[in-house]
Design a protein around this motif. Structure first.
Motif, short mmCIF file in Angstrom:
data_model
loop_
_atom_site.label_atom_id
_atom_site.label_comp_id
_atom_site.label_asym_id
_atom_site.label_seq_id
_atom_site.Cartn_x
_atom_site.Cartn_y
_atom_site.Cartn_z
N ASN A 27 33.19 36.19 81.03
CA ASN A 27 32.38 35.01 80.71
C ASN A 27 31.08 35.01 81.51
OD1 ASN A 27 34.30 34.10 78.90
ND2 ASN A 27 35.23 32.69 80.35
N THR A 36 26.09 38.54 69.87
CA THR A 36 27.28 39.38 69.96
C THR A 36 27.21 40.41 68.83
OG1 THR A 36 28.57 37.94 68.52
CG2 THR A 36 28.65 37.48 70.90
N TYR A 42 27.68 34.22 72.19
CA TYR A 42 28.98 34.45 72.85
C TYR A 42 29.66 33.11 73.11
CZ TYR A 42 32.33 35.87 76.42
OH TYR A 42 33.48 36.08 77.14
N ARG A 43 30.97 33.08 72.87
CA ARG A 43 31.76 31.89 73.17
C ARG A 43 32.73 32.24 74.31
NH1 ARG A 43 30.10 31.16 68.19
NH2 ARG A 43 30.13 29.18 67.10
N GLY A 45 35.87 32.35 76.80
CA GLY A 45 37.30 32.37 76.56
C GLY A 45 38.07 31.78 77.72
N THR A 77 39.11 30.52 72.45
CA THR A 77 37.66 30.42 72.61
C THR A 77 37.27 28.97 72.77
OG1 THR A 77 37.78 31.10 70.29
CG2 THR A 77 36.31 32.31 71.66
N GLU A 79 35.07 26.12 72.02
CA GLU A 79 34.13 25.76 70.96
C GLU A 79 33.14 24.72 71.48
OE1 GLU A 79 33.81 27.31 68.12
OE2 GLU A 79 35.54 28.57 68.55
#
Length: 144
Positions: A27, A36, A42-43, A45, A77, A79
Motif C-alpha cells: 500500500n 494500475t 490503486y485501491r 488492501g 480492497t 473502496e
C-alpha cells in the motif's frame, strides 16, 4: 500440549503478521501510483484474518481436538474515493486537470507495519520460550 503445537502456533502467527506487513508495504509503495495495469487508480488492501476459537471452546473440544491456527482468510480492497490533485500537466490528468491518486493514509500504514513487527517479535519470543522449556525438559529427563 506438546512442543510441536507451540511451535506451529507461533509459526502461524508469524506468517499472518508477515502477510500484514507485506500488504501495508505494498500500500505504501503504491501511495503515489496514478494507474494500475487495469487502468484505474490503486485501491489499498486490508488483510482479513480468522482467529482461533477462545479458550472455552478449546476446553470443551477436549485434548484430542486439533488446535485451530490463526490464518489469513483473504484480502479486501478498501473502496475509498480517490484523492484528486490538480496537476494539469500530468499525463494522467482528466479533462479538468485533476489526477486521481489512491486514498492511502501513510501514517496508518506505518503503524500497521510497526504493529505487525511487534506481533511477529512476540511470536518469536513464544517459540523461543517453548524451545527453552523443551531443552530444560530434556536436561531433566536425561539426568536419570
Amino acid at each position: 500440549m506438546d512442543y510441536q503445537a507451540a511451535f506451529a502456533i507461533g509459526a502461524a502467527g508469524m506468517a499472518v503478521e508477515k502477510m500484514r506487513a507485506d500488504l501495508a508495504s505494498l500500500n505504501l509503495a503504491n501511495a503515489n501510483t496514478t494507474r494500475t495495469a487495469n487502468g484505474g487508480y490503486y485501491r489499498a488492501g486490508r488483510l482479513v484474518t480468522q482467529s482461533a476459537p477462545g479458550f472455552d471452546a478449546l476446553m470443551q473440544a477436549g485434548a484430542a481436538a486439533a488446535l485451530p491456527l490463526p490464518h489469513a482468510s483473504g484480502v479486501v480492497t478498501v473502496e475509498a474515493p480517490p484523492r484528486l490533485l490538480l496537476e494539469p500537466g500530468h499525463p494522467h490528468a482528466d479533462s479538468r486537470g485533476f489526477v486521481a491518486y489512491p486514498q492511502i493514509d501513510t501514517l496508518a500504514e506505518m503503524v500497521t507495519i510497526m504493529n505487525a513487527t511487534r506481533a511477529y517479535q512476540a511470536n518469536i519470543a513464544s517459540i523461543s520460550a517453548a524451545r527453552s522449556m523443551a531443552q530444560e525438559a530434556l536436561k531433566i529427563g536425561g539426568g536419570r
